[in-house]
Design a protein around this motif. Structure first.
Motif, PDB file in Angstrom:
ATOM      1  N   ALA A 107       0.874  -1.259  -0.010  1.00  0.00           N
ATOM      2  CA  ALA A 107       0.141  -0.127   0.030  1.00  0.00           C
ATOM      3  C   ALA A 107       0.902   1.063  -0.113  1.00  0.00           C
ATOM      4  O   ALA A 107       0.457   2.365  -0.055  1.00  0.00           O
ATOM      5  CB  ALA A 107      -0.901   0.041   1.160  1.00  0.00           C
ATOM      6  N   GLY A 108       2.139   1.113  -0.048  1.00  0.00           N
ATOM      7  CA  GLY A 108       3.070   2.485   0.110  1.00  0.00           C
ATOM      8  C   GLY A 108       3.433   2.896   1.259  1.00  0.00           C
ATOM      9  O   GLY A 108       3.780   3.878   1.370  1.00  0.00           O
TER      10      GLY A 108
ATOM     11  N   ILE B  70       4.482  14.157  -4.659  1.00  0.00           N
ATOM     12  CA  ILE B  70       3.216  14.979  -4.768  1.00  0.00           C
ATOM     13  C   ILE B  70       3.122  16.657  -4.453  1.00  0.00           C
ATOM     14  O   ILE B  70       2.767  17.245  -4.886  1.00  0.00           O
ATOM     15  CB  ILE B  70       2.098  14.451  -3.730  1.00  0.00           C
ATOM     16  N   VAL B  71       4.059  16.540  -3.222  1.00  0.00           N
ATOM     17  CA  VAL B  71       4.413  18.096  -2.749  1.00  0.00           C
ATOM     18  C   VAL B  71       5.026  18.929  -3.816  1.00  0.00           C
ATOM     19  O   VAL B  71       4.699  20.057  -4.342  1.00  0.00           O
ATOM     20  CB  VAL B  71       5.167  18.122  -1.556  1.00  0.00           C
ATOM     21  N   ALA B  72       6.073  18.229  -4.312  1.00  0.00           N
ATOM     22  CA  ALA B  72       6.890  18.876  -5.597  1.00  0.00           C
ATOM     23  C   ALA B  72       6.112  19.328  -6.757  1.00  0.00           C
ATOM     24  O   ALA B  72       6.033  20.062  -7.385  1.00  0.00           O
ATOM     25  CB  ALA B  72       8.069  17.953  -6.198  1.00  0.00           C
TER      26      ALA B  72
ATOM     27  N   GLY C  99       6.933   5.450   0.602  1.00  0.00           N
ATOM     28  CA  GLY C  99       5.927   6.290   0.864  1.00  0.00           C
ATOM     29  C   GLY C  99       6.491   7.819   0.935  1.00  0.00           C
ATOM     30  O   GLY C  99       5.627   8.609   0.595  1.00  0.00           O
ATOM     31  N   ALA C 100       7.293   7.932   1.649  1.00  0.00           N
ATOM     32  CA  ALA C 100       8.010   9.368   1.969  1.00  0.00           C
ATOM     33  C   ALA C 100       8.372   9.705   0.584  1.00  0.00           C
ATOM     34  O   ALA C 100       7.948  11.237   0.360  1.00  0.00           O
ATOM     35  CB  ALA C 100       9.133   9.422   2.749  1.00  0.00           C
ATOM     36  N   VAL C 101       8.879   9.136  -0.517  1.00  0.00           N
ATOM     37  CA  VAL C 101       9.197   9.577  -1.714  1.00  0.00           C
ATOM     38  C   VAL C 101       7.854  10.031  -2.419  1.00  0.00           C
ATOM     39  O   VAL C 101       7.929  10.935  -3.313  1.00  0.00           O
ATOM     40  CB  VAL C 101      10.008   8.439  -2.555  1.00  0.00           C
ATOM     41  N   ASN C 102       6.771   9.102  -2.222  1.00  0.00           N
ATOM     42  CA  ASN C 102       5.509   9.612  -3.039  1.00  0.00           C
ATOM     43  C   ASN C 102       5.126  10.764  -2.433  1.00  0.00           C
ATOM     44  O   ASN C 102       4.642  11.752  -3.261  1.00  0.00           O
ATOM     45  CB  ASN C 102       4.475   8.202  -2.972  1.00  0.00           C
TER      46      ASN C 102
END
Length: 114
Positions: free
Chosen positions: A12-13, A25-27, A18-21
């Motif tokens: 599920a990430g 998204i923030v970027a 998960g931190a990279v995802n």
């Protein structure tokens, strides 16, 4: 049983990816803000300042391409004289900008290009 929860959490990430995802998204949001939202807000602010600075006698260009001299300004509408004795009412928000006639027009265009 605990191993199955660990496998589900990683699928599920919830693992180290998960931190990279979230960072991705923030970027993406930051790029969207600086490339789309912020310039739009600046343009809207400039248009509001233009509308606030309109006065009787200004020559303006509407979004529809009409050029006229302001005769009456109300809170929502502007009455333009487009020809001798021909007056039209338009919404104030449909005024696209001031219309410069003569040698001032190329100077204004040069400033916008820079």
């Amino acid at each position: 049983m605990a191993d199955s929860f660990l496998i589900l959490a990683q699928a599920a990430g919830g693992g180290p990816g998960g931190a990279v995802n979230i960072l991705f998204i923030v970027a993406l949001f930051a790029i969207m803000y600086f490339m789309m939202i912020r310039p739009q807000q600046k343009q809207m602010k400039a248009h509001k300042e233009l509308l606030a600075g309109l006065k009787k006698g200004d020559e303006v260009l509407t979004q529809g391409g009409l050029i006229g001299r302001i005769q009456v300004i109300t809170e929502r509408e502007v009455t333009l004289e487009v020809s001798n004795g021909v007056r039209i009412r338009v919404l104030k928000t449909s005024v696209a900008g001031r219309y410069a006639v003569g040698p001032e027009a190329p100077a204004a265009e040069k400033k916008e290009e820079k």
